[in-house]
Design an enzyme around this catalytic site. Structure first.
Site, PDB file in Angstrom:
ATOM      1  N   TYR A  98     -44.479 -78.017  25.461  1.00  0.00           N
ATOM      2  CA  TYR A  98     -43.038 -77.952  25.152  1.00  0.00           C
ATOM      3  C   TYR A  98     -42.551 -79.166  24.369  1.00  0.00           C
ATOM      4  O   TYR A  98     -43.286 -80.108  24.152  1.00  0.00           O
ATOM      5  CB  TYR A  98     -42.188 -77.634  26.374  1.00  0.00           C
ATOM      6  CG  TYR A  98     -42.147 -78.557  27.571  1.00  0.00           C
ATOM      7  CD1 TYR A  98     -42.514 -79.892  27.537  1.00  0.00           C
ATOM      8  CD2 TYR A  98     -41.690 -78.043  28.796  1.00  0.00           C
ATOM      9  CE1 TYR A  98     -42.422 -80.684  28.662  1.00  0.00           C
ATOM     10  CE2 TYR A  98     -41.595 -78.837  29.929  1.00  0.00           C
ATOM     11  CZ  TYR A  98     -41.966 -80.161  29.850  1.00  0.00           C
ATOM     12  OH  TYR A  98     -41.864 -80.946  30.962  1.00  0.00           O
ATOM     13  N   GLU A  99     -41.338 -79.053  23.901  1.00  0.00           N
ATOM     14  CA  GLU A  99     -40.734 -80.077  23.018  1.00  0.00           C
ATOM     15  C   GLU A  99     -41.582 -80.286  21.764  1.00  0.00           C
ATOM     16  O   GLU A  99     -41.754 -81.407  21.289  1.00  0.00           O
ATOM     17  CB  GLU A  99     -40.554 -81.379  23.823  1.00  0.00           C
ATOM     18  CG  GLU A  99     -39.574 -82.379  23.253  1.00  0.00           C
ATOM     19  CD  GLU A  99     -38.193 -81.813  22.984  1.00  0.00           C
ATOM     20  OE1 GLU A  99     -37.640 -81.116  23.857  1.00  0.00           O
ATOM     21  OE2 GLU A  99     -37.663 -82.038  21.883  1.00  0.00           O
TER      22      GLU A  99
END
Lengths: 590, 590
Positions: free
Chosen positions: A434-435
């Site tokens: 994620y990110e």
């Protein structure tokens, strides 16, 4: 059940002996003397150890559940969240005018590490809120700030980030969520968002969703995207809560880890929202928070590895199995502890030297963010922009590897959920995704950051490495630290030169992007180890009483240099083979 | 839900064009012509694809449960087990006199790969039985063979291996389970065993536990250990089932993966057992099956990675995200498929080149086992003894890494259980731990196997690599394959020389054991790729019609050489730093 003790002493060493923060010319840093930061970290340690750690394994087992449209968090989470909120832990670095304590981002980072190590899933509820607060601070109108921030700073209301849709994550230009302008200046938001961390829960009375959507007239692709504030519950003029907004939870995803954080499918069915920042400039608004958000994920990488390491170390000292090849070290016992075995040592030293190096790198990164935010220092902003994909990508890849290695120390017990080592590995896995998945970090580094501003920032980075090497070259004690860094940084430069020589075949650089990111990670951690070892020698030279602490720092640094920096040569060799073997097969020949 | 298609064509290429098995001078191999092995593999593929694959994800979700002392396997497992048993799949390589088909171990290996890829947890029920059958074949009396083998070969009864106890796994000398001799020649077995895979279940009417225990008079440590046959249900003289034996399931462990295989705590409370093999020679009896058992686990490493790779590849071709940097490749679609991106390619090529290389290495290993078993070839036995820790340790480490990389291709979806990629990573993790944790494999390789028989086997290995290099050095097309292998094998030899020079400091070798194991793994896979590429060129030279297949083999081999063999230089550099930085810290200075 795994245990955790916050590494306050290591943090203090970094803050005051390596980074020397109270001497740094950054507004607010002058107050950060050792007794102040020590007091804050000691209190944070208590919260992490006594409140968050005991909820970590049970939270993983219980997970979140959706009951009649409402997400229920695991037992004990609400009480703990209230305790942290009341203690002011969620507002450390927010401006005082909105109820925060106005401390530098660096202090938030140090405290945050202890909370993430103790309970990553729990900490995400406030972590996402922190990001949303930053977005509103950066892009909100005065009215919006006054309306949303006080309750968000205190975490009475939490925040989320809504980017991904089922058919697009990295490539947000394909986004379908629509924002229809209304006569009163608001928008009706319609669409489905997925992978929304902390998308719903029972810890706060309202949730402020920041949602990317397409408003009319913005054109194709990412250019048409704007950012909107969409609350779960409408807020009346007097600040009291009104009716439910048209936003609902579609489902909670079943995940590999971070079970105690609700990852939601969010449905927006003509939900009321308000534009945050400029129309059609939503992507830019998201990008302004990116360094901070990605540094926070890079921190998760080593913070979970720290917790895993502590437990692996304790097990290695406790578990009796086999005899040292050089002669029994526990002759009165039935066997020697695992830690006598060289390969167990190698494993533990890899964990230890990574975690301590990554902490230094991350803290340094946090000072660069403060320097940019508080001093408006463009060079610091350029440098942290360059380093951010390395902090995020390298540290989460390695953090996961180290959690897996910590699990390995336990043998079969590492695979049994009861011992908690599986959870560390499962939780750490998400940070690579994620990110911005780590492949995207590598692409950002090699495809954008290396060349940004004419290569100014990467040149500044190399100058900084050179200066560090030069500062210690005369010190014979530092040879085992400085020489490997010199070799590795030359290899990194050679890789950069190779990319520049292949300008006409961009695939050559992109095929080597993952290798370059890892190589640069090793050089950065090498740089940190030179700094830490130098600080340790400095302390020993003035007769520090705790010699064992400083000697361990030097020994750990020497291990990292001897055993980890050789990876740079491998990465360079891979890079220099170019794109040819990577791209040789046609897609249908796979 | 993930899919799987058995790579029959790749297997046939290995069997007939690389290993040329029907020309090998091994009893039974002459019958293994391409049409026979193709027919067997096609049928195995159907079983794997149609029966086992659909049960894999549901089995992971449902897991096993203990109901009133009986383990229940997931829905559908019993029917599938019956189908495989009826099809004779569980008795492929068992002797015909006990109801098997008498095929070489190599054929078992190839078929086994497809079953493991399709459903690792399911396949362990028969896999453990296979190991127990081998033990009884090797060490049982004629009576024991007649009594136990026919039902075990058919998997009407299954088998287990009971080694580990709560306080000892690797260090079995500390074992506490006791065997008390009885007047009738049997023993009463008392103690607790843990981590017993397939320890109980509802797939068969009886379970034959092979249990290590200490009988009186054997002395301290591993010398006092003997191996016993302890059935779950007693068997009457006429072969019918009698009363329950005093063995029970304490609990099923909650694990990170392989949920559908019951990992049991087994309690022996004066259970009746019979000595298998010689008294106090139990460890030796276990060791005779070790090469086979460890090769089977090394196979799990790449077989699970194969299944993960197939799904990652399909997703990379299907998922549209971003544009190729060299210009749109799917201009009429909203974006290009993931596979256009160089870093996704790099990832996929790493998976593909590992899996195909590891399959070749494993199949070759299986021919060495056959050569030993069927030709009584001591050199083959010595060579497979040397290679076994590499097959087990290197392939399971890398297999896990590759499953994690396959998961990464899916971005956020890779973390969601629904997509099945998490299961591959979670399942693959155990193979690094059981059947001797990989640190123990590295120790076995460096501490025992390198020097065994005066270093004869490692010298034979290097001679073999040299001969392969020499055979292709004149072929300019092979340069990109042969040169890197030459460099890597020299580096491996240099590491071996370094260890020999450090005879007086055994920690120096042990601190480098993990690096050496990985280095040797790369050299072995490099050797395999030279063989495969040479076979592919040979096919192209005689005008093979399926040119794309052979060209892909060559391209994949060239990728492995260019991008993976450079790891050897890194491992050598690490090794040559010795034990000093690894062992520098005192245990309490960590």
């Amino acid at each position: 059940m795994p245990s955790y003790a916050a590494p306050v002493k290591d943090m203090q060493f970094l803050l005051h002996e390596v980074l020397k923060i109270s001497e740094a010319d950054i507004p607010g840093y002058v107050d950060l003397d050792a007794s102040f930061t020590g007091a804050v970290l000691d209190e944070a340690a208590k919260v992490a150890e006594d409140i968050l750690t005991p909820l970590n394994a049970p939270g993983d087992r219980e997970g979140c559940r959706l009951e009649n449209g409402v997400v229920r968090t695991p037992e004990g989470f609400k009480a703990a969240f209230d305790t942290l909120r009341e203690g002011g832990w969620m507002a450390l670095d927010a401006p005082e005018e909105f109820g925060g304590q106005g401390l530098p981002y660096l202090m938030h980072t140090a405290v945050n590490e202890t909370f993430v190590s103790a309970n990553m899933a729990f900490n995400m509820y406030q972590g996402l809120t922190h990001g949303a607060v930053s977005a509103i601070l950066a892009h909100g109108t005065d009215d919006q700030k006054a309306r949303w921030l006080p309750k968000m700073v205190s975490c009475e209301w939490t925040g989320t980030m809504n980017l991904t849709e089922p058919h697009c994550g990295t490539d947000l230009g394909m986004m379908r969520t629509k924002a229809d302008p209304q006569a009163d200046g608001s928008y009706k938001i319609t669409g489905q968002k997925i992978f929304i961390s902390a998308g719903d829960h029972d810890l706060a009375e309202n949730i402020v969703h920041l949602v990317l959507a397409k408003a009319p007239g913005g054109g194709e692709g990412t250019k048409g995207i704007s950012l909107f504030i969409v609350p779960k519950v409408m807020v009346n003029e007097d600040g009291s809560l009104g009716a439910r907004n048209a936003v609902s939870v579609g489902k909670i995803e079943e995940k590999m880890g971070i079970h105690a954080n609700a990852t939601c499918v969010m449905n927006y069915d003509g939900a009321t929202g308000w534009l945050l920042g400029d129309l059609h400039k939503g992507m830019r608004a998201m990008f302004t928070m990116m360094n901070e958000a990605r540094l926070g994920v890079g921190l998760q990488g080593y913070a979970v590895a720290e917790a895993a390491y502590q437990n692996a170390l304790a097990y290695a000292k406790d578990r009796l199995q086999g005899r040292a090849v050089t002669g029994a070290e526990n002759p009165n016992g039935p066997a020697d502890p695992l830690i006598v075995h060289p390969d167990i040592r190698r494993n533990l030293m890899e964990q230890k030297s990574f975690v301590e190096g990554a902490r230094a790198f991350t803290f340094w990164g946090a000072t660069l963010i403060d320097r940019h935010m508080r001093n408006h220092d463009a060079a610091a902003d350029g440098l942290i922009g360059l380093l951010t994909p390395v902090i995020k990508g390298f540290q989460t890849d390695k953090g996961f590897d180290m959690a897996v290695q910590a699990q390995q120390v336990f043998g079969g017990h590492g695979y049994i959920e009861e011992w908690g080592m599986s959870q560390f590995a499962r939780d750490a896995r998400i940070a690579m995704i994620y990110e911005g998945a780590n492949g995207v970090q590598a692409l950002d580094l090699v495809g954008r950051k290396l060349a940004s501003d004419g290569g100014k920032h990467v040149m500044a980075f190399f100058d900084l490495v050179k200066a560090e090497i030069k500062a210690h070259e005369g010190d014979a004690r530092m040879k085992g630290l400085v020489e490997p860094l010199k070799v590795a940084s030359k290899q990194l430069q050679a890789a950069g030169m190779y990319f520049m020589g292949q300008m006409k075949t961009p695939n050559a650089a992109l095929a080597g992007s993952n290798d370059f990111m890892h190589m640069m990670g090793h050089v950065c951690l090498g740089l940190m180890w030179v700094r830490m070892a130098a600080a340790a020698y400095a302390a020993l030279d003035v007769g520090a009483t705790d010699r064992a602490f400083y000697e361990a720092k030097i020994a750990t640094g020497r291990f990292y240099m001897a055993r980890q920096l050789p990876a740079c040569g491998m990465h360079l060799a891979r890079i220099e083979t170019g794109a040819e073997t990577v791209m040789a097969l046609a897609a249908d020949a796979f």
